[in-house]
Design a protein around this motif. Sequence first.
Motif, short mmCIF file in Angstrom:
data_model
loop_
_atom_site.label_atom_id
_atom_site.label_comp_id
_atom_site.label_asym_id
_atom_site.label_seq_id
_atom_site.Cartn_x
_atom_site.Cartn_y
_atom_site.Cartn_z
N GLU A 31 0.83 -1.21 0.00
CA GLU A 31 0.00 0.00 0.00
C GLU A 31 0.86 1.26 0.00
O GLU A 31 0.54 2.24 -0.68
CB GLU A 31 -0.94 -0.01 1.20
CG GLU A 31 -2.03 -1.07 1.13
CD GLU A 31 -2.99 -0.97 2.30
OE1 GLU A 31 -2.85 -0.01 3.10
OE2 GLU A 31 -3.87 -1.84 2.43
N SER A 67 2.34 1.78 -3.50
CA SER A 67 1.29 2.18 -4.43
C SER A 67 0.91 3.65 -4.23
O SER A 67 0.75 4.41 -5.19
CB SER A 67 0.05 1.29 -4.24
OG SER A 67 0.34 -0.06 -4.55
N ALA A 68 0.80 4.07 -2.97
CA ALA A 68 0.47 5.46 -2.67
C ALA A 68 1.60 6.39 -3.11
O ALA A 68 1.34 7.51 -3.58
CB ALA A 68 0.20 5.62 -1.19
N ARG A 88 1.43 6.82 -6.90
CA ARG A 88 0.37 7.77 -7.24
C ARG A 88 0.78 9.20 -6.89
O ARG A 88 0.39 10.16 -7.57
CB ARG A 88 -0.92 7.40 -6.51
CG ARG A 88 -1.61 6.16 -7.09
CD ARG A 88 -3.00 5.98 -6.50
NE ARG A 88 -2.94 5.53 -5.12
CZ ARG A 88 -2.91 4.26 -4.74
NH1 ARG A 88 -2.91 3.29 -5.65
NH2 ARG A 88 -2.87 3.94 -3.46
N GLU A 146 -0.68 8.68 3.91
CA GLU A 146 -1.57 8.47 2.78
C GLU A 146 -2.85 9.26 2.99
O GLU A 146 -3.51 9.15 4.03
CB GLU A 146 -1.90 6.98 2.64
CG GLU A 146 -2.78 6.66 1.45
CD GLU A 146 -3.11 5.18 1.37
OE1 GLU A 146 -4.18 4.86 0.83
OE2 GLU A 146 -2.31 4.37 1.86
N GLY A 179 -6.32 10.06 0.83
CA GLY A 179 -7.08 9.79 -0.38
C GLY A 179 -6.37 8.83 -1.32
O GLY A 179 -6.52 8.95 -2.55
N GLY A 180 -5.60 7.91 -0.76
CA GLY A 180 -4.89 6.94 -1.58
C GLY A 180 -3.59 7.45 -2.18
O GLY A 180 -2.93 6.73 -2.94
N VAL A 181 -3.21 8.68 -1.86
CA VAL A 181 -2.00 9.31 -2.41
C VAL A 181 -1.07 9.68 -1.27
O VAL A 181 -1.51 10.30 -0.28
CB VAL A 181 -2.35 10.56 -3.24
CG1 VAL A 181 -1.09 11.21 -3.80
CG2 VAL A 181 -3.32 10.21 -4.37
#
Length: 227
Positions: free
Chosen positions: A3, A6-7, A10, A102, A104-106
């Motif tokens: 995770e 991935s963040a 992004r 993180e 909002g997923g960023v």
Amino acid sequence: MDEFTSALVRSADPAAPSVHTLGDVLSWITEVRTHTDLRVARGPLAGLPDWTYDDGRIAHRGGGFFAVVGVRVEAGGREVAGWSQPMIEPVGTGVIAFVVREIGGVLHVLTHARTEPGYADVTELGPTVQCVPENYARLPVRPRFLDEVLGSTRVRFDTVLSEEGGRFLGARNRYLIVESDVDVAPDDPHYRWLTLHQFEELLRHSFYVNIQARSLVLCLRSLIPRG
């Protein structure tokens, strides 16, 4: 890919959502600069409390902060064979850290608008934490977020680097990137959450990001897998 990675990927994407737009960030920097009055004046060494000159060395009586020393250099392959110059010798190992989380997923980086003598435009964006902890041992107040950084169990990057030798003698800083759940108000006058892409956009221009934060951006970028 976990995770965090991935963040982070992004965060480097120009299309990824962010807490603040780049225009908001630029307006914030301008506002901080406008409301900051930095004045530098020469003064005699004898007029500086607790600072002494002894045997060619300017230092603090308590042994903290830094010393100004003179060095004589002899080197081959340079424009001149030798020279003498003053250098700043820090006391203790500095801590240079990005707090990330993180949102909002960023992945976002908590940056600090810092004002220091020598900045060409009064204020630049720096790391979340930038200090030498030993200098605060005898003071009642510690830098904001320092304890969160040093006590973190979610360290993503940790290394000690030597700084440029042209001005500093034996300067070493511990560079850290740590995850944390800390937060700041959206209108906090000193801190903002930025994405990696926003930092890289600011790095295209002079006098927006200080050298310590520039180094940490590279450290953060190194955590993105190649390919």
